[in-house]
Write an enzyme that holds these catalytic residues in place. Sequence first.
Site, PDB file in Angstrom:
ATOM      1  N   SER A 198      -0.092  60.896  -0.669  1.00 34.72           N
ATOM      2  CA  SER A 198      -0.897  61.707  -1.581  1.00 34.72           C
ATOM      3  C   SER A 198      -0.357  61.837  -2.995  1.00 34.72           C
ATOM      4  O   SER A 198      -1.007  62.431  -3.847  1.00 34.72           O
ATOM      5  CB  SER A 198      -1.106  63.111  -0.996  1.00 34.72           C
ATOM      6  OG  SER A 198      -1.974  63.055   0.112  1.00 34.72           O
ATOM      7  N   LYS A 213       0.261  70.948  -8.684  1.00 36.30           N
ATOM      8  CA  LYS A 213      -0.743  70.842  -7.635  1.00 36.30           C
ATOM      9  C   LYS A 213      -0.936  72.220  -7.013  1.00 36.30           C
ATOM     10  O   LYS A 213       0.023  72.975  -6.825  1.00 36.30           O
ATOM     11  CB  LYS A 213      -0.283  69.831  -6.583  1.00 36.30           C
ATOM     12  CG  LYS A 213      -1.319  69.513  -5.500  1.00 36.30           C
ATOM     13  CD  LYS A 213      -0.793  68.420  -4.589  1.00 36.30           C
ATOM     14  CE  LYS A 213      -1.776  68.076  -3.481  1.00 36.30           C
ATOM     15  NZ  LYS A 213      -1.276  66.990  -2.600  1.00 36.30           N
ATOM     16  N   SER A 241      -4.258  63.272  -1.927  1.00 26.04           N
ATOM     17  CA  SER A 241      -4.866  64.544  -2.275  1.00 26.04           C
ATOM     18  C   SER A 241      -4.429  65.086  -3.627  1.00 26.04           C
ATOM     19  O   SER A 241      -4.978  66.061  -4.115  1.00 26.04           O
ATOM     20  CB  SER A 241      -4.504  65.577  -1.194  1.00 26.04           C
ATOM     21  OG  SER A 241      -3.093  65.753  -1.120  1.00 26.04           O
TER      22      SER A 241
END
Length: 488
Positions: free
Chosen positions: A175, A75, A151
């Site tokens: 997330s 990420k 996210s």
Amino acid sequence: MSLFDHSIKELEEKLHNKEISVQDLVKASLDRIKEVDDEIQAFITLDEENAMKQAKELDESSEEKSLFGLPIGLKDNIVTKDLRTTSGSKILENFNDPLYDAEVVEKLKEQKTVTIGKLNMDEFAMGSGTEYSAYKKTKNPWDTDRVPGGSSGGSAAAVAAGELKFALGSDTGGSIRQPAAFCGVVGMKPTYGRVSRFGLVAFASSLDQIGPITRTVEDNARVLEVIAGHDEKDSTSANLEVPVFTDALTKDVAGLKIAVPKEYFGEGVAQEVKDAVRAAIEKYESLGATCEEVSLPHSKYALSTYYILASAEASASLARFDGVRYGVRAENVEDMIDMYKRSRSENFGEEVKRRIMLGTFALSSGYYDAYYKKAQKVRTLIKNDFEQIFEEYDIILGPTAPTTAFKLGEEMDDPVIAYANDVLTIPVNLAGVPAISIPCGFSSEGLPIGLQIIGKHFDEAMVYRAAHAFEQATDFHKQRPDIGGAAK
């Protein structure tokens, strides 16, 4: 070869036996990315040249390490030395050459994994659909008209689409787990302090936690074994021995006491989600576990508590992005104050600005006691609810998300509705306990549904045990989206 066809353990064995090379694995990953990522849009930065170079070097070595040679994605809020780290934000678009690696990246490099690239995310991890990225909108591999969740949507979508064996995400209020549920993969949010946050671009430091996203529970446990552990560079890192989580994967849940909070089946949870989770509860009972309804009375306050605390911490942690210490600097400014204002107003997205404003208000004079201090007290009550349940039960079961993946753009106009997507995952972050999302069914539209399993502090082994038993008794984890190489 397809990365879909083998577990991490099987790939490690094939590499050891010289049946495949690291270059084969990395090329399979890159080929798959070239095949589908124009549609999925999971990657912000792809490091193809360095990945192949590293793979060639590893093929010339003879090391035997866990995760050796596996292609991975990170990420884009996990800092990587000499590889651009944007956190999904325009304000960090020029952060091309970080000077250090995050602790989790160092641990993975010690195992000789190969970083393929950085994955798309909501800007500074603020969002539930990966629609608030400054760069692109990631699509759900099961239906490209829908979001992958957020996210960590890029991480979940890349794994679901077969671009990677595993990826790392971060979880502040759901997330990792919510996008795992939306994309039909496995996502673990470890206990707060189990994995170092050093090198994670902060959203809310008392809530953030890095964790793995994989296709299976066993793969997930193998990754957590590598990235977990004490780190002197992180003052919140727990100085505890890391168990061999894969030892807990016995398929046996006989005698397990499972709590099912009635609040997790309330208004707003779709009927198909309720039905799938109740069917999962029946499966556990058939495997010898005992399931009983309980109450987490303060969970109804979790959403408002979270958005006060997380926004307050975000307003403080994002103060450093001002065009001087970090971030893109506005040009043709009148003076220093104008430079600060324009650098932040031009380069932060609308959702980030919204949360900075909310957090600054909650921390301001005259409102601190009324909002922030009270929210901290409610957080303690929520944590106490979990501790009381865990005095009698081994794990807690419920849905991961109240609905399946929503359509692109569907919730961007109403932030309150968008925030409600995290209503079932947020209490876990406030309490700091571990939780995993695993597939437990599909909607009538063929969209994955996630089952959330919550455990006691630092008892990821029990969470993995329960998750693995359900996974082995069902075949939901074997289903693939069309874009993933096979019809479901």
